[in-house]
Design a protein around this motif. Structure first.
Motif, PDB file in Angstrom:
ATOM      1  N   GLY A  19       0.650  -1.301   0.097  1.00  0.00           N
ATOM      2  CA  GLY A  19       0.030  -0.006   0.007  1.00  0.00           C
ATOM      3  C   GLY A  19       0.760   1.141   0.025  1.00  0.00           C
ATOM      4  N   ASN A  20       0.380   2.380   0.667  1.00  0.00           N
ATOM      5  CA  ASN A  20       1.169   3.413   0.639  1.00  0.00           C
ATOM      6  C   ASN A  20       1.365   3.871   2.149  1.00  0.00           C
ATOM      7  OD1 ASN A  20      -1.078   5.410   1.343  1.00  0.00           O
ATOM      8  ND2 ASN A  20      -1.876   5.108  -0.818  1.00  0.00           N
ATOM      9  N   ASP A  21       2.094   4.960   2.426  1.00  0.00           N
ATOM     10  CA  ASP A  21       2.472   5.142   3.699  1.00  0.00           C
ATOM     11  C   ASP A  21       1.230   6.179   4.381  1.00  0.00           C
ATOM     12  OD1 ASP A  21       4.812   4.249   3.289  1.00  0.00           O
ATOM     13  OD2 ASP A  21       5.711   6.398   3.148  1.00  0.00           O
ATOM     14  N   GLN A  22      -0.032   6.467   3.554  1.00  0.00           N
ATOM     15  CA  GLN A  22      -0.818   7.135   4.261  1.00  0.00           C
ATOM     16  C   GLN A  22      -2.187   6.208   4.673  1.00  0.00           C
ATOM     17  OE1 GLN A  22       0.821   8.655   1.606  1.00  0.00           O
ATOM     18  NE2 GLN A  22       1.934   9.704   3.159  1.00  0.00           N
ATOM     19  N   GLU A  23      -2.126   4.977   4.304  1.00  0.00           N
ATOM     20  CA  GLU A  23      -3.229   4.183   4.691  1.00  0.00           C
ATOM     21  C   GLU A  23      -2.829   2.893   4.967  1.00  0.00           C
ATOM     22  OE1 GLU A  23      -5.392   3.652   0.834  1.00  0.00           O
ATOM     23  OE2 GLU A  23      -3.860   2.503  -0.069  1.00  0.00           O
ATOM     24  N   SER A  24      -3.836   1.968   5.256  1.00  0.00           N
ATOM     25  CA  SER A  24      -3.675   0.558   5.736  1.00  0.00           C
ATOM     26  C   SER A  24      -3.785  -0.379   4.629  1.00  0.00           C
ATOM     27  CB  SER A  24      -4.643   0.178   6.834  1.00  0.00           C
ATOM     28  OG  SER A  24      -4.485  -1.471   7.117  1.00  0.00           O
ATOM     29  N   VAL A  25      -2.829  -1.423   4.221  1.00  0.00           N
ATOM     30  CA  VAL A  25      -2.925  -2.233   3.251  1.00  0.00           C
ATOM     31  C   VAL A  25      -4.130  -3.258   3.391  1.00  0.00           C
ATOM     32  CG1 VAL A  25      -1.439  -3.958   4.372  1.00  0.00           C
ATOM     33  CG2 VAL A  25      -1.849  -3.881   1.637  1.00  0.00           C
ATOM     34  N   TYR A  26      -4.250  -3.464   4.881  1.00  0.00           N
ATOM     35  CA  TYR A  26      -5.588  -4.233   4.978  1.00  0.00           C
ATOM     36  C   TYR A  26      -7.114  -3.668   4.573  1.00  0.00           C
ATOM     37  CZ  TYR A  26      -3.186  -6.442   8.775  1.00  0.00           C
ATOM     38  OH  TYR A  26      -2.387  -7.219   9.719  1.00  0.00           O
ATOM     39  N   ASN A  27      -6.996  -2.420   4.175  1.00  0.00           N
ATOM     40  CA  ASN A  27      -8.319  -1.906   3.357  1.00  0.00           C
ATOM     41  C   ASN A  27      -8.279  -2.156   2.133  1.00  0.00           C
ATOM     42  OD1 ASN A  27      -8.774  -0.466   5.627  1.00  0.00           O
ATOM     43  ND2 ASN A  27      -7.930   1.358   5.123  1.00  0.00           N
ATOM     44  N   PHE A  62      -5.442  -6.524  14.386  1.00  0.00           N
ATOM     45  CA  PHE A  62      -4.151  -5.207  14.205  1.00  0.00           C
ATOM     46  C   PHE A  62      -4.661  -4.438  13.165  1.00  0.00           C
ATOM     47  CE2 PHE A  62      -2.136  -9.621  14.954  1.00  0.00           C
ATOM     48  CZ  PHE A  62      -1.863  -9.385  16.256  1.00  0.00           C
ATOM     49  N   GLY A  63      -5.578  -4.460  12.593  1.00  0.00           N
ATOM     50  CA  GLY A  63      -6.109  -3.829  11.540  1.00  0.00           C
ATOM     51  C   GLY A  63      -6.314  -2.241  11.711  1.00  0.00           C
ATOM     52  N   ASP A  64      -6.371  -1.715  13.069  1.00  0.00           N
ATOM     53  CA  ASP A  64      -6.683  -0.411  13.519  1.00  0.00           C
ATOM     54  C   ASP A  64      -5.221   0.261  13.520  1.00  0.00           C
ATOM     55  OD1 ASP A  64      -5.789  -1.886  15.732  1.00  0.00           O
ATOM     56  OD2 ASP A  64      -7.088  -1.200  16.919  1.00  0.00           O
ATOM     57  N   GLN A  65      -4.306  -0.381  13.439  1.00  0.00           N
ATOM     58  CA  GLN A  65      -2.677   0.237  13.314  1.00  0.00           C
ATOM     59  C   GLN A  65      -2.773   0.964  11.749  1.00  0.00           C
ATOM     60  OE1 GLN A  65       0.378  -2.192  14.457  1.00  0.00           O
ATOM     61  NE2 GLN A  65      -0.947  -3.178  15.931  1.00  0.00           N
ATOM     62  N   ARG A  66      -2.289   2.397  12.044  1.00  0.00           N
ATOM     63  CA  ARG A  66      -2.056   3.160  10.971  1.00  0.00           C
ATOM     64  C   ARG A  66      -0.682   3.761  10.934  1.00  0.00           C
ATOM     65  NH1 ARG A  66      -6.131   0.902  10.112  1.00  0.00           N
ATOM     66  NH2 ARG A  66      -8.195   1.763   9.097  1.00  0.00           N
ATOM     67  N   PRO A  67      -0.105   3.773   9.817  1.00  0.00           N
ATOM     68  CA  PRO A  67      -0.335   3.092   8.555  1.00  0.00           C
ATOM     69  C   PRO A  67       0.291   1.645   8.632  1.00  0.00           C
ATOM     70  CG  PRO A  67       1.606   4.338   8.113  1.00  0.00           C
ATOM     71  CD  PRO A  67       1.279   4.588   9.734  1.00  0.00           C
ATOM     72  N   VAL A  68      -0.166   0.794   7.685  1.00  0.00           N
ATOM     73  CA  VAL A  68       0.330  -0.450   7.212  1.00  0.00           C
ATOM     74  C   VAL A  68       0.415  -0.651   5.806  1.00  0.00           C
ATOM     75  CG1 VAL A  68       0.174  -2.973   7.676  1.00  0.00           C
ATOM     76  CG2 VAL A  68      -0.897  -1.400   9.267  1.00  0.00           C
TER      77      VAL A  68
END
Length: 207
Positions: free
Chosen positions: A90-98, A152-158
């Motif tokens: 993903g990118n540094d501003q969001e979570s790859v989980y999304n 762990f999906g609430d961690q930002r960013p991933v």
């Protein structure tokens, strides 16, 4: 969404299966193993690099020599590169989980048969190292990724996620694998642990 961290495994175009067939085409060199390093007690294990070795125990010895000779180290994990499943970046501003497709979440009351432990590693920013965030129980790497998203999906960013079956991790804290027997506080080859300066000062006084 998951693929092997080892590009040579991906090039084999193996069919989807829970494990890699034992009759796969032989690789052209020693397999690679990925090394995770703990700099101090209670710190997260972080990725430090690969080693080439004929088998896991030898990889562990190579990892010890390569990554704990010069720096403080209280623990080390080693895993075959082919055992690491990875998500897209993903990118540094969001979570790859999304970016993950929505899959059925395993029932918490489901039969434990077939469930295995998986260790989850997050990359928080490109250019940094993957770090261990925890462990989940699931029936497959894909299901483990969904469980990791819930846990762990609430961690930002991933930016990226590695999924490794816990049984594939060789750990320094396993029984009969104490690689720092030379120093009681497990700081392998740290000069200060051997009280070198004390010996130098004593030598000067005696001289």
């Amino acid at each position: 969404m998951l693929s092997s961290f080892d590009p040579r495994i991906n090039r084999l175009e193996l069919p989807d299966a829970p494990s890699i067939p034992t009759d796969k085409v032989a690789l052209d060199q020693f397999p690679t193993y990925e090394v995770f390093h703990q700099r101090k007690e209670n710190a997260a294990y972080a990725y430090v690099g690969p080693v080439h070795a004929p088998e896991a125990d030898v990889a562990f010895l190579f990892a010890k020599e390569q990554f704990s000779r010069r720096f403080p180290c209280t623990g080390m994990w080693v895993a075959p590169t082919s055992a690491i499943q990875v998500t897209p970046y993903g990118n540094d501003q969001e979570s790859v989980y999304n970016l993950l497709p929505l899959l059925p979440v395993e029932s918490a009351t489901a039969d434990a048969t077939g469930q295995q432990a998986y260790d989850i590693f997050h990359l928080k920013k490109r250019g940094k190292a993957h770090a261990h965030v925890g462990q989940v129980s699931a029936s497959s790497p894909e299901a483990a990724l969904q469980a990791a998203k819930a846990a762990f999906g609430d961690q930002r960013p991933v930016v990226n996620v590695w999924v490794i079956r816990s049984a594939d991790l060789l750990r320094s804290d396993d029984e009969d694998r104490d690689m720092w027997t030379t120093t009681p506080d497990k700081k392998y080859r740290e000069a200060i642990s051997y009280k070198v300066q004390d010996r130098i000062d004593r030598f000067k006084q005696e001289g």
